[in-house]
Design an enzyme around this catalytic site. Sequence first.
Site, short mmCIF file in Angstrom:
data_model
loop_
_atom_site.label_atom_id
_atom_site.label_comp_id
_atom_site.label_asym_id
_atom_site.label_seq_id
_atom_site.Cartn_x
_atom_site.Cartn_y
_atom_site.Cartn_z
N CYS A 288 -26.58 87.48 62.82
CA CYS A 288 -27.40 86.35 62.34
C CYS A 288 -28.04 86.76 61.01
O CYS A 288 -28.02 87.93 60.63
CB CYS A 288 -28.44 85.96 63.39
SG CYS A 288 -29.92 87.00 63.39
N ASP B 181 -44.71 67.72 77.23
CA ASP B 181 -45.04 68.06 78.63
C ASP B 181 -46.47 67.60 78.88
O ASP B 181 -47.21 67.26 77.96
CB ASP B 181 -44.83 69.56 78.88
CG ASP B 181 -44.60 69.86 80.37
OD1 ASP B 181 -44.79 68.96 81.20
OD2 ASP B 181 -44.25 71.01 80.69
N CYS C 116 -30.33 89.78 61.34
CA CYS C 116 -29.73 91.07 61.70
C CYS C 116 -28.81 91.64 60.62
O CYS C 116 -28.63 92.85 60.55
CB CYS C 116 -29.00 90.94 63.04
SG CYS C 116 -30.12 90.55 64.40
#
Length: 498
Positions: A281, A93, A284
């Site tokens: 995941c 950017d 988790c």
Amino acid sequence: MRDHFEIRDADGAGRIGRLDVPRAGRTVETPALLPVINPNMLTIEPSRLESEFGVDILITNSYIIRQTESLRQQALNDGLHELLNFDGAVMTDSGSFQLSEYGDIDVTTEEILKFQHEIGSDIGTPVDIPTPPDVSREQAQSDLEITEQALADAESLDLGEMLINAPVQGSTYPDLREEAGRHAAATDLDVFPIGAVVPMMNNYRYDDLVHTVAAAKRGLSVDCPVHLFGAGHPMMLALAVALGCDLFDSAAYALYARAGRYLTVSGTQQLDDLDYFPCSCPICVTHTPEEIRQQNDDERERLLAEHNLHVTFEELRRIKQAIRSGNLLELVDRRARGHPSMYDGYRALLDHADQLEREDPVSKGTFFYTSPESARRPEVLRHHERLDRLSTPDRLLLTEAGAPGSDEYDAAWRVVPPFGPFPRELSESYPFTAAVPDRPDRGGQIAAAEGVRRLVETNPNTEFTLAVEAWHADAIEEIPDRVTVESMKDVREGFGTE
Ligand code: GUN
Ligand code: ZN
């Protein structure tokens, strides 16, 4: 035809595509999510993004690198990929976002694009003006002129194989967004980010976001790869993909992690409020919320950031499979139930059903009617618009049930909410293979009645009888007076159907 982008599959206005990034020697599959890397603050090492998360493209800020002497020297000497320790494609950017946040930056489009090229960026960005929502029309217009000049400046530079972004601005004025899209698509630039939508998302204005994106897309051509600048929350990805956005970037995974926030596909949770993780995941399944709360700040932030990224990429894979299976709009419908602002976004999307219909494949996986909004889907609209292609006999029965064994009618067509009438022979054709509820709702019946009305209006010489189960009065109201409406019971008794 744009050289660097190829569309492979579609659903609604959503698509699976391939973006060729020649400078990186890579082809990136879209929809793609570019993790935002702040080179001053690496929450997750870019090399790990590649090996553990399968990231093949990321975005970083060339303005920050240019303003930070140590980073600037290293980027100029060793290159951006070496600086980040990342082999995939890198988009940079320009500092426009800093411009919108802090009011001023001291770099021109020519300077920053040459710098991006020099440090080895694969996709560069000019200095556009991210005009916020709700400014005066005059400001939106004059900012847009500056952005369009920046695109012209970018076009005039010779930057080899580096692809260049052509941002689309225009604040909350749909006609300006559309004009900006048309202008950008007419340049020979390569990727088309829709800009300045972060303030809309921060304020949960997903309906405005949808109208903004839909307007920009009307100006852009179908073959333009579209990036939704600053969008990366998993709850809104399906909606944005259904509108035809191909690239996303997520700073959310890291910013939210720093604030102790846990992303899900239906919104954001505070880690402090969780007793259980709804996710499987790697983070988790190996930690409880309490265990993560006990960590020091850096470690807690890293663990949350990793979960946030896992849940985001999981959603992206789900979206891609939904496009392949032809049930992207069912997924958008599901996501709309997670948060009222997403519900607004979904309803705004269906305001553009005609626009989606133009790109939606004519045949795909089974249509599932999953909510009253399903009645406004592009597939229903398309059927209604094509009813005038069907020829009707002199005396036609439209019935929700099986065919009567009577010679009182020349034919009996089925009428199924939300589609309305269609000849029996089409029962096995898309979309009439739809799975619809046994208890159609008011919206579905009204849509079906709309189909009946259209058929009746285009066939003035046909005598119509409509036989339906108890339909809602608002649906019966739609039926033209010259149609004889009978209840199913009468039809069954009269002709001994089924
Ligand atoms: N990042 C988020 N929004 C924008 C935008 O409108 N322009 C640029 N260049 N970067 C952004
Ligand atoms: Zn998780």
